[in-house]
Design a protein around this motif. Structure first.
Motif, PDB file in Angstrom:
ATOM      1  N   ALA A 173     -21.871 -18.457 -28.259  1.00  0.00           N
ATOM      2  CA  ALA A 173     -21.900 -19.776 -27.636  1.00  0.00           C
ATOM      3  C   ALA A 173     -20.730 -20.622 -28.112  1.00  0.00           C
ATOM      4  O   ALA A 173     -20.907 -21.605 -28.803  1.00  0.00           O
ATOM      5  CB  ALA A 173     -23.219 -20.459 -27.972  1.00  0.00           C
TER       6      ALA A 173
ATOM      7  N   TRP B  84     -26.755 -22.156 -22.744  1.00  0.00           N
ATOM      8  CA  TRP B  84     -27.408 -20.913 -22.337  1.00  0.00           C
ATOM      9  C   TRP B  84     -28.032 -20.215 -23.541  1.00  0.00           C
ATOM     10  O   TRP B  84     -29.127 -19.668 -23.456  1.00  0.00           O
ATOM     11  CB  TRP B  84     -26.407 -20.022 -21.623  1.00  0.00           C
ATOM     12  CG  TRP B  84     -27.012 -18.843 -20.952  1.00  0.00           C
ATOM     13  CD1 TRP B  84     -26.721 -17.545 -21.193  1.00  0.00           C
ATOM     14  CD2 TRP B  84     -28.015 -18.828 -19.927  1.00  0.00           C
ATOM     15  NE1 TRP B  84     -27.462 -16.724 -20.375  1.00  0.00           N
ATOM     16  CE2 TRP B  84     -28.275 -17.491 -19.590  1.00  0.00           C
ATOM     17  CE3 TRP B  84     -28.727 -19.818 -19.260  1.00  0.00           C
ATOM     18  CZ2 TRP B  84     -29.206 -17.119 -18.632  1.00  0.00           C
ATOM     19  CZ3 TRP B  84     -29.650 -19.441 -18.305  1.00  0.00           C
ATOM     20  CH2 TRP B  84     -29.878 -18.121 -18.004  1.00  0.00           C
TER      21      TRP B  84
ATOM     22  N   ARG C  68     -31.116 -17.524 -23.295  1.00  0.00           N
ATOM     23  CA  ARG C  68     -30.597 -16.759 -22.156  1.00  0.00           C
ATOM     24  C   ARG C  68     -31.718 -16.431 -21.173  1.00  0.00           C
ATOM     25  O   ARG C  68     -31.825 -15.327 -20.671  1.00  0.00           O
ATOM     26  CB  ARG C  68     -29.849 -15.520 -22.627  1.00  0.00           C
ATOM     27  CG  ARG C  68     -28.600 -15.869 -23.411  1.00  0.00           C
ATOM     28  CD  ARG C  68     -27.773 -14.663 -23.756  1.00  0.00           C
ATOM     29  NE  ARG C  68     -28.510 -13.622 -24.449  1.00  0.00           N
ATOM     30  CZ  ARG C  68     -28.629 -13.515 -25.760  1.00  0.00           C
ATOM     31  NH1 ARG C  68     -28.060 -14.395 -26.527  1.00  0.00           N
ATOM     32  NH2 ARG C  68     -29.295 -12.535 -26.304  1.00  0.00           N
ATOM     33  N   SER C  69     -32.576 -17.410 -20.934  1.00  0.00           N
ATOM     34  CA  SER C  69     -33.720 -17.223 -20.052  1.00  0.00           C
ATOM     35  C   SER C  69     -33.776 -18.350 -19.023  1.00  0.00           C
ATOM     36  O   SER C  69     -33.849 -19.527 -19.392  1.00  0.00           O
ATOM     37  CB  SER C  69     -35.013 -17.214 -20.865  1.00  0.00           C
ATOM     38  OG  SER C  69     -36.134 -17.271 -20.010  1.00  0.00           O
ATOM     39  N   ALA C  70     -33.743 -17.985 -17.752  1.00  0.00           N
ATOM     40  CA  ALA C  70     -33.849 -18.988 -16.692  1.00  0.00           C
ATOM     41  C   ALA C  70     -35.224 -19.648 -16.705  1.00  0.00           C
ATOM     42  O   ALA C  70     -35.354 -20.827 -16.378  1.00  0.00           O
ATOM     43  CB  ALA C  70     -33.583 -18.343 -15.340  1.00  0.00           C
TER      44      ALA C  70
ATOM     45  N   TRP D  57     -21.282 -24.655 -22.174  1.00  0.00           N
ATOM     46  CA  TRP D  57     -22.304 -23.998 -21.363  1.00  0.00           C
ATOM     47  C   TRP D  57     -22.818 -22.741 -22.048  1.00  0.00           C
ATOM     48  O   TRP D  57     -23.969 -22.367 -21.870  1.00  0.00           O
ATOM     49  CB  TRP D  57     -21.774 -23.701 -19.960  1.00  0.00           C
ATOM     50  CG  TRP D  57     -21.544 -24.967 -19.209  1.00  0.00           C
ATOM     51  CD1 TRP D  57     -20.344 -25.478 -18.821  1.00  0.00           C
ATOM     52  CD2 TRP D  57     -22.534 -25.924 -18.805  1.00  0.00           C
ATOM     53  NE1 TRP D  57     -20.530 -26.685 -18.186  1.00  0.00           N
ATOM     54  CE2 TRP D  57     -21.863 -26.987 -18.160  1.00  0.00           C
ATOM     55  CE3 TRP D  57     -23.921 -25.994 -18.925  1.00  0.00           C
ATOM     56  CZ2 TRP D  57     -22.524 -28.084 -17.634  1.00  0.00           C
ATOM     57  CZ3 TRP D  57     -24.575 -27.092 -18.392  1.00  0.00           C
ATOM     58  CH2 TRP D  57     -23.887 -28.112 -17.765  1.00  0.00           C
ATOM     59  N   GLY D  58     -21.977 -22.102 -22.839  1.00  0.00           N
ATOM     60  CA  GLY D  58     -22.439 -20.959 -23.623  1.00  0.00           C
ATOM     61  C   GLY D  58     -23.489 -21.376 -24.643  1.00  0.00           C
ATOM     62  O   GLY D  58     -24.476 -20.678 -24.857  1.00  0.00           O
TER      63      GLY D  58
ATOM     64  N   ALA E 101     -35.148 -22.309 -19.393  1.00  0.00           N
ATOM     65  CA  ALA E 101     -34.286 -23.403 -18.934  1.00  0.00           C
ATOM     66  C   ALA E 101     -35.019 -24.264 -17.907  1.00  0.00           C
ATOM     67  O   ALA E 101     -35.015 -25.492 -17.997  1.00  0.00           O
ATOM     68  CB  ALA E 101     -32.998 -22.845 -18.345  1.00  0.00           C
TER      69      ALA E 101
END
Length: 120
Positions: free
Chosen positions: A36, A44, A49-51, A40-41, A54
Motif C-alpha cells: 500500500a 484497498w 482487499r475485499s469489496a 488507493w493502495g 469496503a
C-alpha cells in the motif's frame, strides 16, 4: 466546530512527518506498506482487499453521516433539509424500497466477487 479545521490538517501532517516513517520501519508493517504505497493502495489494503468489507464500511459511514445532516444543513443555510427529506420519504415510500434494493444488489455483487476470488 471550527477548531476541527485546524486540528485535522495538523494530525495529517504529524502522521506524514513523524508516524509514517516509524510505522514503515516496523517489521510487522513492512508488508502492508510495501503493498500500500499509494493512497488507493492503502485504502484497498485497509479494506482487506475485499469489496464486501469496503461496501459495508461505506454503508455504515453513510448511516453515521445521516446523523449529521441537521447540523451540516444548518451550517450551509438550509435548516429544514432533514424535514424536507423526511417529508419526501413519507410521501414516496417507494424510494426507501429502491434504496434497499440498491444496497442489497451491491452487497450481493460484492459478496459474489469475494467468493469468486476465494474459489480460484
Amino acid at each position: 466546530m471550527i477548531w476541527f479545521l485546524f486540528i485535522i490538517p495538523g494530525l495529517i501532517a504529524a502522521y506524514v512527518i513523524f508516524a509514517r516513517p516509524v510505522l514503515r520501519a516496523l517489521p510487522a508493517l513492512k508488508r502492508f506498506y510495501a503493498e500500500a504505497d499509494t493512497f488507493w493502495g492503502k485504502v484497498w489494503a485497509l479494506f482487506g482487499r475485499s469489496a464486501t468489507v469496503a461496501w459495508s464500511l461505506v454503508v455504515a459511514a453513510s448511516s453515521v453521516a445521516f446523523d449529521y445532516v441537521d447540523p451540516l444543513a444548518t451550517l450551509l443555510g438550509a435548516p429544514d433539509f432533514k424535514n424536507q427529506v423526511m417529508t419526501l420519504l413519507k410521501d414516496n415510500p417507494q424510494y426507501l424500497g429502491y434504496f434497499a434494493m440498491l444496497v442489497s444488489g451491491i452487497t450481493i455483487v460484492a459478496r459474489l466477487r469475494s467468493i469468486a476470488k476465494v474459489a480460484k
